[in-house]
Design an enzyme around this catalytic site. Structure first.
Site, PDB file in Angstrom:
ATOM      1  N   ARG A 296      17.543 -36.538 -42.577  1.00 49.55           N
ATOM      2  CA  ARG A 296      17.953 -36.583 -41.171  1.00 49.55           C
ATOM      3  C   ARG A 296      19.469 -36.479 -41.048  1.00 49.55           C
ATOM      4  O   ARG A 296      19.977 -35.769 -40.181  1.00 49.55           O
ATOM      5  CB  ARG A 296      17.425 -37.856 -40.506  1.00 49.55           C
ATOM      6  CG  ARG A 296      15.938 -37.759 -40.250  1.00 49.55           C
ATOM      7  CD  ARG A 296      15.328 -39.002 -39.614  1.00 49.55           C
ATOM      8  NE  ARG A 296      13.928 -38.693 -39.281  1.00 49.55           N
ATOM      9  CZ  ARG A 296      13.082 -39.550 -38.701  1.00 49.55           C
ATOM     10  NH1 ARG A 296      13.481 -40.783 -38.391  1.00 49.55           N
ATOM     11  NH2 ARG A 296      11.845 -39.179 -38.427  1.00 49.55           N
ATOM     12  N   TYR A 440      13.079 -30.221 -36.774  1.00 51.52           N
ATOM     13  CA  TYR A 440      12.506 -30.708 -38.057  1.00 51.52           C
ATOM     14  C   TYR A 440      13.065 -32.057 -38.515  1.00 51.52           C
ATOM     15  O   TYR A 440      14.045 -32.535 -37.979  1.00 51.52           O
ATOM     16  CB  TYR A 440      12.478 -29.643 -39.139  1.00 51.52           C
ATOM     17  CG  TYR A 440      13.715 -28.982 -39.673  1.00 51.52           C
ATOM     18  CD1 TYR A 440      14.996 -29.457 -39.463  1.00 51.52           C
ATOM     19  CD2 TYR A 440      13.563 -27.831 -40.472  1.00 51.52           C
ATOM     20  CE1 TYR A 440      16.086 -28.808 -40.022  1.00 51.52           C
ATOM     21  CE2 TYR A 440      14.654 -27.169 -41.027  1.00 51.52           C
ATOM     22  CZ  TYR A 440      15.908 -27.667 -40.793  1.00 51.52           C
ATOM     23  OH  TYR A 440      16.980 -27.038 -41.334  1.00 51.52           O
ATOM     24  N   GLU A 441      12.398 -32.649 -39.452  1.00 52.31           N
ATOM     25  CA  GLU A 441      12.675 -34.023 -39.906  1.00 52.31           C
ATOM     26  C   GLU A 441      12.565 -35.022 -38.752  1.00 52.31           C
ATOM     27  O   GLU A 441      13.317 -35.998 -38.691  1.00 52.31           O
ATOM     28  CB  GLU A 441      14.059 -34.142 -40.556  1.00 52.31           C
ATOM     29  CG  GLU A 441      14.350 -33.140 -41.652  1.00 52.31           C
ATOM     30  CD  GLU A 441      13.390 -33.187 -42.826  1.00 52.31           C
ATOM     31  OE1 GLU A 441      12.603 -34.142 -42.917  1.00 52.31           O
ATOM     32  OE2 GLU A 441      13.421 -32.260 -43.652  1.00 52.31           O
ATOM     33  N   GLY A 442      11.609 -34.808 -37.872  1.00 52.91           N
ATOM     34  CA  GLY A 442      11.442 -35.671 -36.704  1.00 52.91           C
ATOM     35  C   GLY A 442      12.188 -35.062 -35.535  1.00 52.91           C
ATOM     36  O   GLY A 442      13.409 -34.953 -35.576  1.00 52.91           O
ATOM     37  N   GLN A 447      13.800 -39.205 -32.881  1.00 54.19           N
ATOM     38  CA  GLN A 447      15.033 -39.916 -33.256  1.00 54.19           C
ATOM     39  C   GLN A 447      15.395 -40.950 -32.176  1.00 54.19           C
ATOM     40  O   GLN A 447      15.795 -42.062 -32.476  1.00 54.19           O
ATOM     41  CB  GLN A 447      16.209 -38.945 -33.410  1.00 54.19           C
ATOM     42  CG  GLN A 447      15.972 -37.783 -34.358  1.00 54.19           C
ATOM     43  CD  GLN A 447      15.627 -38.203 -35.766  1.00 54.19           C
ATOM     44  OE1 GLN A 447      16.214 -39.152 -36.298  1.00 54.19           O
ATOM     45  NE2 GLN A 447      14.657 -37.541 -36.370  1.00 54.19           N
TER      46      GLN A 447
END
Lengths: 594, 594
Positions: A296, A440-442, A447
């Protein structure tokens, strides 16, 4: 072709003058062998590699993309060779453990090299960038044997890693995932299922790819607490550590995407593939977060990197393109028109970009310094404080740096007019490439939920208090400097606003079960603006108190700080109003009204 | 594949209930033969054509793009055939003069058909959309003979038109253009030069393409007052009106672009091409603005259209995609997760989109109604008033509807998570396609300069006063409705703010030569928000006073209006602050500081 010059001067200013990186790190761990000179030398080497090797591959990588043929994935021409040079140069293991062949350098240096690489070629940077997470995850959760088998090959760059989480029906909600793992007699597991959106899932750069796969054991609890993590290498490893048989892992297809086209995004089929449990059963998701959190921050870096390269190109173009006359009088009377950088609208766009990019870079460097301190400091209080900063800043940096990056790359494209829309100039690629970073990555909404529903709450709000204490501590000196009031006053107003809104949220959250979810995105944005403003205040202080304050670099920093405080930061007032009314408005709305 | 259902219900609501389009038009010109039933029938026909013929070609058009082979340009498969059906259906001449074979229908209907076509397939819509401008330009400035030669073929759709303005070094600043025209003995001219970014410059849809080309005559004054306009057809026209020899017009190349890939964007070479002067010598630029202004409104329409289709798809996906649980309790306990439309974050994104789209549609319909009145009304005062509205709203609609469209398509893409980034789902195409609308027909910064430096100033500020009077007139009734105060109060505050900021600008503009340029973009945004709010107020009034106010459609309009007033409109306060400090900050900044 787009240009890129690594912002070495800004890196050095932030490392040496603002955060005193090398001394701060030596102070917490005297085994750290990093001098200012070494730091500078690394930056210059990486700049050279990024500018000379990676940048020229960026546009062709986008045009040609990855190819999927007969079950194999081929990266665009030049990528494999560039990666060979990259790993030979030791860049894969820059911040990895020395005992497995890494260079053991601090994360704060890794940040800067990542930024340069991701400016020059975001798609390329994603391959080793993801492997960083794999290395960290195996280091933290792997058995000694697993470390022995995998780490040195990942750190040398001989192998790469992936994270296999998403399934077609399980993206943000990983509790729904269905990939199954069955225990075999020999201590291995058989993994079956299909994962989608797997970056670097398959390609031709390395001889082996180490997948970290989330799957469910039989009788595992439902939801997120029934997920385990498995190492599933593309080629199984023989007892002597050499490559063995091909595992039952195959690529179903690669995605055709808006951008990041030189990065292979794969559908991965695991068909009774052999896997090894890593970490404890059913602890897979929380262990995966070791990797995820690192990634992240890395995605935030990609955002800053793409905004930087877009800004550099737009500034360059604005200095060269002649159209119209400056409203305050001709600037180049000998020419048929003035450079468009003289138009206030172009100035506004470039200053907006610069004021966000440089503040987010400062915030990222400070956060990565805290990642190092959390890792190295033996003093428990300092360690916790640094972990708190890392924890609370991770969602803020990931989301706000990428949201602003989309805005900035679009503003910079606009400076090119029609030429911005044409592929040749490269601006539209930046807009397309960076767009994935918000996802991506959440996703950035994930977040925001992480910030308000988790990071603000854990340890009774300690993380937020740690940040507030850090900021208040820095104000003592600043308050005595009257010359700095033009920056300090708007900052302090916004800082009070952030505290006030945070308290309001805590006070009201029980009034409505959806309050926190409703306002989370705006709260994160408000939070990031205040952090950026704080960075500008710290930078402003240094520039004003420097003996060298007439220097062009310092003067332009002060003007950019001023622009940020009066043109960008006031958004925080709008956000406060929006936050405080949002739930009232939304509660009244059913899904049929939308 | 993306979905699209034409927003017939909203069109009908706005036409029949809010603006009473058919009666308003009949009142100004009783020869107008347009009943509510006919209007509805046209909408339904065009919806069918857009949904069934144009939508299925949108994704393949993007994937295959236009091809340039041996000097010829080929549109993607299906486009030629669809265009044949389109012209056979009479859609090319919907609002064109009856005497040349058009249907003579009002512009307000043209707006709605354009919106539907541009939602279903923006690239396709651009071909006939541009020709609308050519028709208008020849109608206004052409000789009788030119009208006779060109209009019926353009109106039937047998031929198409282009506008050839931009050159490599002359985009926003057309005063720099260099294409030359020399007078021949036979009354024709020889045109030589290279034009870039020519939409529909060459393609295979029609037998002839009519270029309107800006060029300089020998000894013409420098700058914008030395530009003349010429008709340069691809094939010259013989005396009997049939196609003659090929003109010396050729395509150098087509552009590879971010989006709108099924629209051919050409480099056009004129090499002693035969042209005919249209209008007076050296009046080419102001005459071209006849076309340009029409196209500017059309580009605003494209923005609304793409925002609408993105919103529809995002809403559809949000209703189907199951991830996580709603924070206020399970919505589908029988399923593994709730539809994501139940998440407040998704609701906020969709409501933001809806509140802008529907307000900008209302504003566009009202503006196009004024275009009709300006054309038809014999009462000089009414005509001037309508022209004022058309003039002041053109830059506002072009810029704000397209700026918001980029924001909305991006927000809607985000709702899809990773699937939004993948081409298959079509969301990323909307983001790429719509991006050009902020640029072409004058970048949005050019629109902002047109608003503050021209439209606010001409006729001593009459245009702005006309709008203010219109708004104030509408408030009389509204003020008496207590139930409407929740919308009227925030609107009136923002309306006063707009007037106050406008007066502040006028008062201060002489204090700094760059003031107006500096704040123009923010001012335009503030202006558009207040106009949108006014639209919501008018809509709100209708919904509240309707006997049918419990109807789902009315109720959801009121809630959307409420969302706009308290979540979006407050941006105007931030913009006011930004406007009032911007010049002070910028004056202090040199180009070296940027």
């Amino acid at each position: 072709m787009p240009i890129y010059k690594a912002p070495i001067e800004d890196f050095q200013f932030l490392c040496h003058e603002i955060f005193d990186v090398t001394n701060s790190l030596s102070a917490v761990d005297d085994s750290i062998e990093i001098s200012a000179d070494l730091l500078d030398a690394i930056l210059i080497e990486c700049a050279k590699f990024s500018e000379e090797v990676l940048l020229p591959l960026n546009q062709t990588g986008d045009q040609l993309g990855c190819k999927f043929e007969n079950g194999e994935v081929f990266t665009p021409p030049g990528f494999k060779e560039a990666y060979r040079k990259f790993s030979e140069g030791g860049w894969c293991g820059l911040s990895s453990q020395k005992e497995y062949g890494g260079q053991g350098l601090p994360e704060v240096i890794q940040y800067m090299t990542d930024e340069m690489i991701s400016s020059a070629n975001m798609s390329f940077g994603l391959y080793p960038g993801l492997t960083q997470g794999t290395i960290l995850c195996i280091s933290k959760h792997g058995s000694e044997k697993q470390k022995e088998i995998y780490l040195s090959n990942l750190i040398s760059g001989k192998w790469q890693g992936t994270m296999c989480l998403t399934e077609a029906h399980a993206g943000s909600d990983l509790g729904l995932l269905r990939t199954q793992a069955f225990s075999n007699d020999d201590g291995t597991y058989s993994i079956s299922g299909t994962k989608i959106f797997i970056s670097a899932g398959e390609h031709d750069m390395v001889e082996n790819i180490v997948h970290l796969v989330l799957a469910r054991l039989p009788d595992a609890p439902k939801g997120t607490s029934g997920i385990s993590m498995f190492i599933v290498p593309k080629f199984k490893i023989d007892k002597d550590g050499s490559l063995g048989d091909k595992n039952n892992v195959s690529v179903g297809s690669i995605e055709h995407k808006m951008g990041a086209k030189a990065s292979s995004t794969c559908v991965m089929n695991f068909d009774n593939a052999t896997g090894w449990l890593i970490g404890l059963e059913n602890k897979g998701l929380s262990n995966m977060f070791t990797m995820m959190n690192k990634e992240r921050l890395f995605v935030g870096t990609q955002g800053i990197a793409q905004a930087e390269v877009a800004y550099q190109n737009a500034k360059n173009y604005a200095n060269e393109r002649l159209q119209g006359r400056a409203p305050d009088g001709k600037k180049s009377p000998e020419k048929s028109a003035d450079a468009i950088i003289n138009h206030p609208d172009i100035k506004n766009k470039l200053l907006f970009s610069k004021s966000i990019i440089q503040a987010s870079r400062a915030l990222s460097i400070w956060t990565h310094l805290n990642v190092d301190i959390a890792k190295l400091d033996n003093n428990a209080d300092n360690k916790i404080l640094a972990e708190d900063i890392e924890g609370i800043m991770t969602p803020v940096i990931k989301a706000s740096c990428t949201d602003f990056a989309t805005e900035i790359t679009n503003e910079c494209l606009q400076i090119f007019g029609g030429h911005g829309y044409v592929s040749e100039w490269g601006m539209e690629q930046f807009v397309r490439d960076v767009r994935i970073t918000q996802i991506y990555e959440g996703t950035n909404s994930i977040q925001a939920l992480d910030l308000v529903k988790r990071k603000l709450k854990i340890h009774n709000g300690r993380l937020f208090n740690s940040l507030v204490n850090k900021i208040e501590g820095s104000l003592t000196e600043i308050n005595q400097n009257k010359e700095l009031e033009f920056l300090a006053e708007p900052f302090k107003k916004s800082f009070s606003r952030l505290i006030e809104v945070t308290n309001w949220m805590i006070k009201n959250e029980n009034s409505s079960p959806q309050l926190l979810s409703t306002i989370s995105n705006d709260y994160l944005k408000l939070f990031s603006l205040v952090c950026f403003a704080w960075m500008w205040l710290l930078i402003g202080e240094k520039c004003i108190s420097s003996s060298n304050k007439e220097n062009r670099f310092y003067k332009s920093k002060l003007k950019t700080a001023n622009f940020f405080m009066y043109q960008v930061l006031p958004l925080s007032q709008y956000l406060e109003g929006k936050i405080k009314t949002n739930n009232m408005i939304l509660e009244n709305i059913t899904i049929d009204d939308i």
